[in-house]
Design a protein around this motif. Sequence first.
Motif, PDB file in Angstrom:
ATOM      1  N   VAL A 178      -6.002 -50.249 -12.313  1.00  0.00           N
ATOM      2  CA  VAL A 178      -5.848 -48.799 -12.521  1.00  0.00           C
ATOM      3  C   VAL A 178      -5.193 -48.526 -13.874  1.00  0.00           C
ATOM      4  CG1 VAL A 178      -4.658 -46.734 -11.691  1.00  0.00           C
ATOM      5  CG2 VAL A 178      -5.821 -48.215 -10.072  1.00  0.00           C
ATOM      6  N   VAL A 179      -4.137 -49.278 -14.180  1.00  0.00           N
ATOM      7  CA  VAL A 179      -3.430 -49.056 -15.449  1.00  0.00           C
ATOM      8  C   VAL A 179      -4.366 -49.342 -16.636  1.00  0.00           C
ATOM      9  CG1 VAL A 179      -1.559 -49.899 -16.919  1.00  0.00           C
ATOM     10  CG2 VAL A 179      -1.141 -49.480 -14.506  1.00  0.00           C
ATOM     11  N   LEU A 180      -5.112 -50.451 -16.568  1.00  0.00           N
ATOM     12  CA  LEU A 180      -6.028 -50.795 -17.666  1.00  0.00           C
ATOM     13  C   LEU A 180      -7.107 -49.732 -17.829  1.00  0.00           C
ATOM     14  CD1 LEU A 180      -6.394 -54.629 -17.089  1.00  0.00           C
ATOM     15  CD2 LEU A 180      -5.608 -53.555 -19.199  1.00  0.00           C
ATOM     16  N   CYS A 181      -7.624 -49.237 -16.687  1.00  0.00           N
ATOM     17  CA  CYS A 181      -8.661 -48.207 -16.764  1.00  0.00           C
ATOM     18  C   CYS A 181      -8.109 -46.920 -17.353  1.00  0.00           C
ATOM     19  CB  CYS A 181      -9.246 -47.935 -15.384  1.00  0.00           C
ATOM     20  SG  CYS A 181     -10.320 -49.248 -14.847  1.00  0.00           S
ATOM     21  N   LEU A 182      -6.896 -46.550 -16.917  1.00  0.00           N
ATOM     22  CA  LEU A 182      -6.288 -45.339 -17.459  1.00  0.00           C
ATOM     23  C   LEU A 182      -6.147 -45.458 -18.973  1.00  0.00           C
ATOM     24  CD1 LEU A 182      -3.469 -44.266 -14.997  1.00  0.00           C
ATOM     25  CD2 LEU A 182      -5.377 -42.882 -15.813  1.00  0.00           C
ATOM     26  N   SER A 183      -5.695 -46.633 -19.409  1.00  0.00           N
ATOM     27  CA  SER A 183      -5.523 -46.844 -20.843  1.00  0.00           C
ATOM     28  C   SER A 183      -6.866 -46.731 -21.555  1.00  0.00           C
ATOM     29  CB  SER A 183      -4.880 -48.207 -21.077  1.00  0.00           C
ATOM     30  OG  SER A 183      -4.690 -48.406 -22.443  1.00  0.00           O
ATOM     31  N   THR A 184      -7.912 -47.307 -20.965  1.00  0.00           N
ATOM     32  CA  THR A 184      -9.245 -47.218 -21.563  1.00  0.00           C
ATOM     33  C   THR A 184      -9.670 -45.763 -21.697  1.00  0.00           C
ATOM     34  OG1 THR A 184      -9.757 -49.207 -20.293  1.00  0.00           O
ATOM     35  CG2 THR A 184     -11.585 -48.146 -21.414  1.00  0.00           C
TER      36      THR A 184
ATOM     37  N   ILE B 288      -7.838 -43.080 -21.732  1.00  0.00           N
ATOM     38  CA  ILE B 288      -7.010 -42.307 -22.664  1.00  0.00           C
ATOM     39  C   ILE B 288      -7.341 -42.665 -24.117  1.00  0.00           C
ATOM     40  CG2 ILE B 288      -4.632 -42.133 -23.501  1.00  0.00           C
ATOM     41  CD1 ILE B 288      -3.847 -42.121 -20.484  1.00  0.00           C
ATOM     42  N   VAL B 289      -7.464 -43.955 -24.409  1.00  0.00           N
ATOM     43  CA  VAL B 289      -7.803 -44.345 -25.784  1.00  0.00           C
ATOM     44  C   VAL B 289      -9.203 -43.822 -26.123  1.00  0.00           C
ATOM     45  CG1 VAL B 289      -8.210 -46.286 -27.344  1.00  0.00           C
ATOM     46  CG2 VAL B 289      -6.306 -46.370 -25.771  1.00  0.00           C
ATOM     47  N   GLY B 290     -10.101 -43.891 -25.136  1.00  0.00           N
ATOM     48  CA  GLY B 290     -11.458 -43.378 -25.345  1.00  0.00           C
ATOM     49  C   GLY B 290     -11.447 -41.884 -25.627  1.00  0.00           C
ATOM     50  N   LEU B 291     -10.609 -41.184 -24.896  1.00  0.00           N
ATOM     51  CA  LEU B 291     -10.473 -39.734 -25.082  1.00  0.00           C
ATOM     52  C   LEU B 291      -9.990 -39.425 -26.496  1.00  0.00           C
ATOM     53  CD1 LEU B 291     -10.670 -37.299 -23.062  1.00  0.00           C
ATOM     54  CD2 LEU B 291      -8.188 -37.389 -22.937  1.00  0.00           C
ATOM     55  N   GLY B 292      -8.976 -40.157 -26.917  1.00  0.00           N
ATOM     56  CA  GLY B 292      -8.421 -39.926 -28.259  1.00  0.00           C
ATOM     57  C   GLY B 292      -9.433 -40.223 -29.343  1.00  0.00           C
ATOM     58  N   THR B 293     -10.138 -41.340 -29.176  1.00  0.00           N
ATOM     59  CA  THR B 293     -11.109 -41.733 -30.196  1.00  0.00           C
ATOM     60  C   THR B 293     -12.275 -40.747 -30.247  1.00  0.00           C
ATOM     61  OG1 THR B 293     -10.527 -43.974 -29.559  1.00  0.00           O
ATOM     62  CG2 THR B 293     -12.320 -43.744 -31.109  1.00  0.00           C
ATOM     63  N   SER B 294     -12.602 -40.186 -29.084  1.00  0.00           N
ATOM     64  CA  SER B 294     -13.728 -39.256 -29.036  1.00  0.00           C
ATOM     65  C   SER B 294     -13.318 -37.823 -29.366  1.00  0.00           C
ATOM     66  CB  SER B 294     -14.364 -39.264 -27.647  1.00  0.00           C
ATOM     67  OG  SER B 294     -14.492 -40.563 -27.159  1.00  0.00           O
ATOM     68  N   ALA B 295     -12.025 -37.622 -29.646  1.00  0.00           N
ATOM     69  CA  ALA B 295     -11.529 -36.264 -29.873  1.00  0.00           C
ATOM     70  C   ALA B 295     -12.386 -35.458 -30.842  1.00  0.00           C
ATOM     71  CB  ALA B 295     -10.079 -36.298 -30.333  1.00  0.00           C
ATOM     72  N   PRO B 296     -12.799 -36.022 -31.991  1.00  0.00           N
ATOM     73  CA  PRO B 296     -13.620 -35.222 -32.897  1.00  0.00           C
ATOM     74  C   PRO B 296     -14.934 -34.764 -32.263  1.00  0.00           C
ATOM     75  CG  PRO B 296     -12.789 -37.151 -34.027  1.00  0.00           C
ATOM     76  CD  PRO B 296     -12.437 -37.310 -32.579  1.00  0.00           C
ATOM     77  N   LEU B 297     -15.488 -35.601 -31.395  1.00  0.00           N
ATOM     78  CA  LEU B 297     -16.735 -35.231 -30.723  1.00  0.00           C
ATOM     79  C   LEU B 297     -16.497 -34.128 -29.700  1.00  0.00           C
ATOM     80  CD1 LEU B 297     -18.753 -38.422 -29.750  1.00  0.00           C
ATOM     81  CD2 LEU B 297     -19.342 -36.624 -31.357  1.00  0.00           C
ATOM     82  N   ILE B 298     -15.424 -34.307 -28.897  1.00  0.00           N
ATOM     83  CA  ILE B 298     -15.137 -33.339 -27.837  1.00  0.00           C
ATOM     84  C   ILE B 298     -14.807 -31.978 -28.442  1.00  0.00           C
ATOM     85  CG2 ILE B 298     -13.589 -32.818 -25.903  1.00  0.00           C
ATOM     86  CD1 ILE B 298     -13.118 -35.901 -25.731  1.00  0.00           C
ATOM     87  N   THR B 299     -13.948 -31.996 -29.470  1.00  0.00           N
ATOM     88  CA  THR B 299     -13.519 -30.727 -30.037  1.00  0.00           C
ATOM     89  C   THR B 299     -14.624 -30.048 -30.844  1.00  0.00           C
ATOM     90  OG1 THR B 299     -12.578 -31.967 -31.855  1.00  0.00           O
ATOM     91  CG2 THR B 299     -11.073 -31.265 -30.132  1.00  0.00           C
TER      92      THR B 299
ATOM     93  N   THR C 207       1.016 -41.906 -24.877  1.00  0.00           N
ATOM     94  CA  THR C 207       0.327 -42.107 -23.609  1.00  0.00           C
ATOM     95  C   THR C 207       0.322 -43.572 -23.183  1.00  0.00           C
ATOM     96  OG1 THR C 207      -1.718 -42.171 -24.858  1.00  0.00           O
ATOM     97  CG2 THR C 207      -1.198 -40.117 -23.744  1.00  0.00           C
ATOM     98  N   ASN C 208       0.265 -44.474 -24.152  1.00  0.00           N
ATOM     99  CA  ASN C 208       0.198 -45.883 -23.771  1.00  0.00           C
ATOM    100  C   ASN C 208       1.560 -46.486 -23.475  1.00  0.00           C
ATOM    101  OD1 ASN C 208      -2.588 -47.016 -23.720  1.00  0.00           O
ATOM    102  ND2 ASN C 208      -2.663 -45.959 -25.677  1.00  0.00           N
ATOM    103  N   LEU C 209       2.620 -45.822 -23.938  1.00  0.00           N
ATOM    104  CA  LEU C 209       3.959 -46.362 -23.664  1.00  0.00           C
ATOM    105  C   LEU C 209       4.254 -46.412 -22.159  1.00  0.00           C
ATOM    106  CD1 LEU C 209       6.617 -47.471 -24.784  1.00  0.00           C
ATOM    107  CD2 LEU C 209       7.449 -45.136 -24.903  1.00  0.00           C
ATOM    108  N   PRO C 210       4.098 -45.271 -21.426  1.00  0.00           N
ATOM    109  CA  PRO C 210       4.356 -45.365 -19.980  1.00  0.00           C
ATOM    110  C   PRO C 210       3.423 -46.358 -19.286  1.00  0.00           C
ATOM    111  CG  PRO C 210       3.545 -43.171 -20.581  1.00  0.00           C
ATOM    112  CD  PRO C 210       3.827 -43.895 -21.847  1.00  0.00           C
ATOM    113  N   LEU C 211       2.175 -46.428 -19.745  1.00  0.00           N
ATOM    114  CA  LEU C 211       1.235 -47.361 -19.125  1.00  0.00           C
ATOM    115  C   LEU C 211       1.657 -48.800 -19.368  1.00  0.00           C
ATOM    116  CD1 LEU C 211      -2.212 -45.693 -19.885  1.00  0.00           C
ATOM    117  CD2 LEU C 211      -0.982 -45.778 -17.723  1.00  0.00           C
TER     118      LEU C 211
ATOM    119  N   LEU D 285     -10.481 -53.544 -23.162  1.00  0.00           N
ATOM    120  CA  LEU D 285      -9.608 -53.071 -22.082  1.00  0.00           C
ATOM    121  C   LEU D 285     -10.393 -52.970 -20.780  1.00  0.00           C
ATOM    122  CD1 LEU D 285      -7.494 -50.235 -23.747  1.00  0.00           C
ATOM    123  CD2 LEU D 285      -6.640 -52.381 -22.838  1.00  0.00           C
ATOM    124  N   ALA D 286     -11.583 -52.363 -20.871  1.00  0.00           N
ATOM    125  CA  ALA D 286     -12.419 -52.223 -19.675  1.00  0.00           C
ATOM    126  C   ALA D 286     -12.816 -53.603 -19.156  1.00  0.00           C
ATOM    127  CB  ALA D 286     -13.658 -51.394 -19.998  1.00  0.00           C
ATOM    128  N   GLY D 287     -13.127 -54.504 -20.086  1.00  0.00           N
ATOM    129  CA  GLY D 287     -13.523 -55.857 -19.704  1.00  0.00           C
ATOM    130  C   GLY D 287     -12.384 -56.618 -19.051  1.00  0.00           C
TER     131      GLY D 287
END
Lengths: 752, 127
Positions: free
Chosen positions: A354-360, A362-373, A390-394, A247-249
């Motif tokens: 902007v949309v692609l970055c937001l998606s990156t 958000i997905v990154g946030l979700g995947t990292s959730a166990p680390l963050i929490t 989150t990805n539907l509106p994007l 996504l970032a790429g």
Amino acid sequence: MSNIGQVMMWLGLIGVSVSSACYLVLCLKKENVLVRTAARMSFAGFALSVTVASMLLMHFILNHEFLYSYVARYSSRDLSLEYLISSFWAGQEGSFLLWVLLGSWLGILLMFKARDVEPQVMLIYNLNNIFLTILLIKQSPFRMLPIPPPDGQGLNMLLQDPWMVIHPPVVFVGYAAYTIPFAFAIAALWRRDYDGWIRSALPWTVFAFVSLGTGIIIGGYWSYKVLGWGGYWGWDPVENASLLPWLAGTALMHGMILQQTRKKLRKTNFVLAAFSFILVIYCTFLTRSGVLADFSVHSFVDLGITGWLVIFMMAFLSISLGFLIARAGDIPVSEKGESISYFSREFGLIAAIVVLCLSTVIVGLGTSAPLITRVLEKASKVSTEFYVNTNLPLSILMLFLLSFVPLLVWGKNSFSKLTRKLTWALIGVIVSGIITLLNGYPDLEVPLLSLGVLLLALLSGGAAGMNLFLATKLIRKRITISGAAIAHLGVALMFLGIVSSSAYDRSEKVRLVQGDVKSAMGYDITFNGPTFSREGKGMRLHLPLDVKGMGSQFGARPDIYSERGRDGQVKRFSHPHIRRGLVTDLYISPVDYIPGEKKSHSGSHLNLEKGKKVQFHDYELMFSGFDVSGMMGKKDAHDMSVGADIEVSYKGGEPVTLKPVMAVGQLHSPASRVKLPGPQEAYLTLVSMQANAKTVVLVYEGPEPAEDKESQEEPPAIIAEVSIKPGMTLLWFGTFLILLGGCIAIPRRWKK
Amino acid sequence: MSKKSYIIGAVLVVLAMIMAMYSFRSTLTTYVGVREAKVSRRPVQVAGIVVKGSRRYDLQNNSLMFTLREDSGDEMEIEYDWSKPANFDDVTKIVSTGKYNPKRQVFVATELLVKCPTKYEQRVKGQ
């Protein structure tokens, strides 16, 4: 004993380090032919060592040299050639080796393509190679066992699929390729050449987009075909790990095009190039370090490289930040006064980024959730709804952009000129709307979600219409410039496929009793009774079905494979049967098998008690005693085996004694099958025994006599999920177009 | 682009992130024990083994039922609507995500995660 593979890895590390040192000299001082040759030669030496090391590992796998722990863990004697080859990358160490190998080959290509920026680019590129080689030495695939086992543990059953043979190499080409734009970006900052790098790095970025994209799509296709849950994307951390850099790429790719033509987004592109590469390492860290062990289908184990991964991630982060901060004031901003019109290609591209970055993020946030929490309180994960919500509106925003932005030209656009072309988007919206409404308003639990899905379907239709028109026009003009339009058409079709297959799939669960006709989803399904076959280290239960309906008749063959693992757990893998259609797929997934009840035996399993005669089909069987000669004189438990003496007579004939044998050791050798007397192809296999209770369990493989079926009290049955999935063909075709579009674009970007 | 549009863009991005954080908070599920799961109002994750022979299908309600036993020995009935594969047998380690329904005394799972030891876990003795 010397370990030549390990020696090769060390040679590789020396080669790549010397190469980096030489390139560093070239970066700091003036051109020196001797140093440059040394740098190139030592890089070639690195590539050669890694290639030899890989050939060695492959050689050990193909020749079953189980002295090597890696070979013993991931391959076995019974594997066919293609799966022996894929054992190479079945494990962590081997996949790192594959990554380094592909990276070294790409590096050779890069070395000659980089031209005047070669020293800086190769220095940065080499840092990544040094990092991966150190990991490989630390966690070597050439580690040896004190005593080689007689056979290996084999390849995970799920990975024994042709798509899984090619999936990892493709993903790792992508991973290796994302290092290249990063190397060019840092080199550009170093040399204060803030625009020139785009031209050289863009084809590599498109190449990385295509290869990682192909890998992701193959993964999804495999998941749909093999895993039997009817989906292709489960937002599992491993899947997300490949999606994030992609996504970032993709954002980077669009940013680069904007900079190349309009000299904009200079800083953003540096950040994006660093971002997509560091995400590759971050995702490797997430999936390989064991931090997500409790949250993924894949149970990762920390193999002791977590620390290294964190160090390298930090190192690359500091390099990127350091260069960016040092040059921040120097990077020219886009010309003042020249404002971007809201209705222009520039603005559309920025919005897409902007949309692609937001998606990156958000997905990154979700995947990292166990680390963050984990830092805050208890480690927790987010459910898949998070990603969907989150990805539907994007994606709605993305498809909205796709339905008109490709039409716009750089700079000012006049709306009146576009109206005629926009009718194509309008036609797409109308067609999609009619089809959607004919199938009913999307019925999802949350009303807002249904509305969103409807909107997504309409806009995807619009984007498809628009880009179909554009692609046709451009292909006629010159095919080389049609890449983007084809890829965008692919995105639109893919989203249409996603909407129809996830919001409009219907399914029914049925219990199919052998011989009975049951109707499900408009099909009449008959279960013809199970057959077993031994396969690898487990048993495959074939569940042949006759399916009739919708003007067709065919045989479906779903199956359930089960295997007892070393931990004693039984693992089952249900394989669906997919009947593909242009519009809908019929997906029959076996959920469970319920063996029928019989008087003397259940299914094809035979329980024999010592000394008792049992009538089975045309045979009379008696278990007369254990044969423990296979236990004598063996020191290693791996070699021990136990046999059972079974007296069998066929149709009242002369009894013969059969001696099926079962291995005792942990890594059991393929169990021996003994042929039953009589003309038919029938076999017995010893599967378990209880010495105390003096019973043995045997599996019968062979024809089932017709009259025997009537003696059953309850016939066997399966529970199956029958689903109709519309739009799957559209989805796969869309993904194919995305990749095709990328492929078309590479040579064009290369020439420029 | 004027300053105003930058502000509008920034506001939109911030809004999107707020929405994402809200969704993040509301879909976050924590690992808890069986006892805690029975009183929790939020969706949680419970890990344990499937009690031997407890697995059964309810075709009327389209659901799979089984008993989950965690390490402490506490047990709980689980109901799952099988939207994903139930690729597990008795005595398999399993993680179920969902919410406890106190009226029916059953834990309604929305997600089941079978801990299948994949490629990353294999180890050989003597290593």
